[in-house]
Design an enzyme around this catalytic site. Structure first.
Site, short mmCIF file in Angstrom:
data_model
loop_
_atom_site.label_atom_id
_atom_site.label_comp_id
_atom_site.label_asym_id
_atom_site.label_seq_id
_atom_site.Cartn_x
_atom_site.Cartn_y
_atom_site.Cartn_z
CB SER A 251 10.60 3.52 2.50
OG SER A 251 11.38 4.15 3.27
CG ASN A 252 10.39 2.99 7.29
OD1 ASN A 252 10.80 4.49 8.26
ND2 ASN A 252 11.59 2.57 7.41
CE1 TYR A 253 2.36 3.80 5.20
CE2 TYR A 253 2.82 2.30 7.13
CZ TYR A 253 2.28 2.91 5.99
OH TYR A 253 1.61 1.81 5.18
#
Ligand code: PMT
Length: 418
Positions: free
Chosen positions: A226-228
């Protein structure tokens, strides 16, 4: 003009508001609501149902509203000579009708068009275009019952603004969805409904679909890529668009944010799910805004169960995810707008323009992420808005809410020209 007044305080100043109160425990909050609205400059009248009067006294409401409290549409027996047209004049007087708390019984009466008390009658005599805000509050199971949901859908189709109840502890002692929001939150809903009436926007009534937040791409049953992204930017756009009267659908990846009021939210997890949800609106939406940080790649296959750490090294094959915004941009019809974000580290303007061309966008918002002032997670962002015709607007560092409003101002300008 008194410039010290905030826009929201101005929204209520001089406005005539009817508060309809039904028989639910949340009615105890209504004298405080009436006081708050009066403090903000509104003139308030109360329409109290028979059951409502069991939870909150007419005397308290008359005292805080400094006006007569209305119950029946008939003049009181002790004074039969009084005007019998108040049920019409009161509805015509109002700038907004607010029903809080709204019980299952009153929702049914309103949906069926009954006129058996002052509250129900004002719902019908309110002038066209004036907002009706309904705050359902009841036991969680009751709220979810098919008949209540059907009546809410009917009222929504009639143009009422339905504000979802909050989750938390209910009068039954159980936890669930059914709590009426606090008076400050109710006042904020009324203010934004009035504001969007006062400043008609070209976005009013348009259907806007917004993607927001990250996606999660499963490695195995307990891990993902995923990412932030926090979803804050996309949610801010959704809230600002709803305030302007747009019909907003927010397709959200896994984030920890409340749904902005007036917004329909669809929760998804992966890019494939986001693509599927978004695809349902490709033909019907007027504006598509891609604010999500969609994972570009996903594991080719999800490992069943939990991957064991037996090997010193493992390799994954990643395959490309669908590009949701590009899929929309390349198939959009005349009159539809595609708006994207470009998250760039180097050569920002050139790369953003490339994305605008390749994805057939009308507008791209360039931003970068340092996770301190701009981009992921933080409450502020610095956008450069690049339009298809080349007009470029560099915005300063703003709160994500303010940046969202500026983005919508530009979208409004584009809508006016097309
Ligand atoms: O969520 P926050 O914490 O508030 O952070 C905001 C943000 C940084 C996520 C937001 O402002 C932002 O920049 N969103 C887009 C991030 C991104 O993925 O940028 P990109 O340059 O890789 O993608 C370009 C555009 O294509 C974006 O509109 C993106 O939503 C869209 N896209 C990308 C890949 C893909 N598979 N599908 C897409 O729709």
């Amino acid at each position: 003009m008194n410039n010290s007044l905030t826009p929201s305080r101005r929204a209520l100043k001089g406005k005539n508001i009817i508060i309809g109160i039904c028989g639910g425990i949340a009615a105890y909050k209504t004298p405080q609501l009436v006081r708050l609205l009066k403090k903000k400059g509104a003139d308030v009248r109360v329409a109290l149902t028979e059951s409502g009067s069991r939870f909150v006294s007419e005397l308290s409401l008359a005292t805080v509203s400094q006006a007569q409290v209305y119950r029946s549409i008939f003049p009181p027996a002790e004074n039969p000579g009084t005007d019998f047209t108040t049920h019409i004049t009161l509805g015509e007087w109002a700038d907004a009708l607010v029903i809080a708390p709204a019980t299952a019984n009153t929702l049914a009466r309103l949906a069926a068009g009954f006129c058996d008390d002052m509250l129900a009658t004002c719902f019908i005599t309110l002038r066209p275009g004036k907002p009706v805000l309904i705050f359902p509050a009841m036991d969680g199971q009751m709220y979810l019952s098919p008949s209540v949901q059907r009546n809410l859908a009917t009222l929504k189709a009639l143009g009422a603004i339905i504000i979802e109840p909050e989750s938390g502890e209910l009068a039954s002692g159980q936890c669930g969805t059914g709590r009426m929001p606090e008076p400050e939150a109710i006042a904020a809903h009324i203010e934004s409904a009035l504001l969007s009436m006062d400043c008609p926007s070209v976005l009013r009534g348009r259907s806007i679909v917004i993607t927001a937040g990250p996606t999660r791409e499963k490695i195995d049953d307990v891990r993902f890529i995923s990412n932030y992204s926090s979803g804050k930017m996309g949610f801010a756009i959704a809230g600002a668009a709803a305030e302007r009267g747009a019909n907003v659908t927010l397709i959200a990846g896994p984030v920890n944010l409340d749904t902005p009021h007036g917004v329909e939210r669809i929760n998804v997890e992966s890019a494939a799910q986001m693509r599927e949800a978004a695809g349902n609106f490709f033909r019907s939406c007027d504006i598509f805004i891609g604010a999500a940080a969609v994972a570009d790649y996903r594991p080719a296959a999800v490992i069943p169960g939990k991957l064991k750490k037996n090997d010193p090294e493992i390799q994954f094959t990643l395959v490309k995810n669908p590009d949701i915004l590009s899929d929309f941009g390349l198939q959009k019809q005349t009159g539809q707008l595609a708006v994207g974000f470009a998250l760039e580290q180097d050569n920002g303007p050139a790369n953003a323009r490339k994305k605008l061309e390749e994805k057939n966008l009308d507008l791209v918002a360039l931003n970068f992420s340092d996770r301190k002032t701009s981009g992921f997670e933080v409450d502020t962002n610095m956008l450069t808005l690049i339009e298809r015709g080349g007009i470029t607007t560099e915005l300063p560092l703003l709160s994500k809410e303010e940046a969202a409003r500026k983005l919508l101002d530009t979208i409004e300008n584009i809508c006016r020209q097309t």
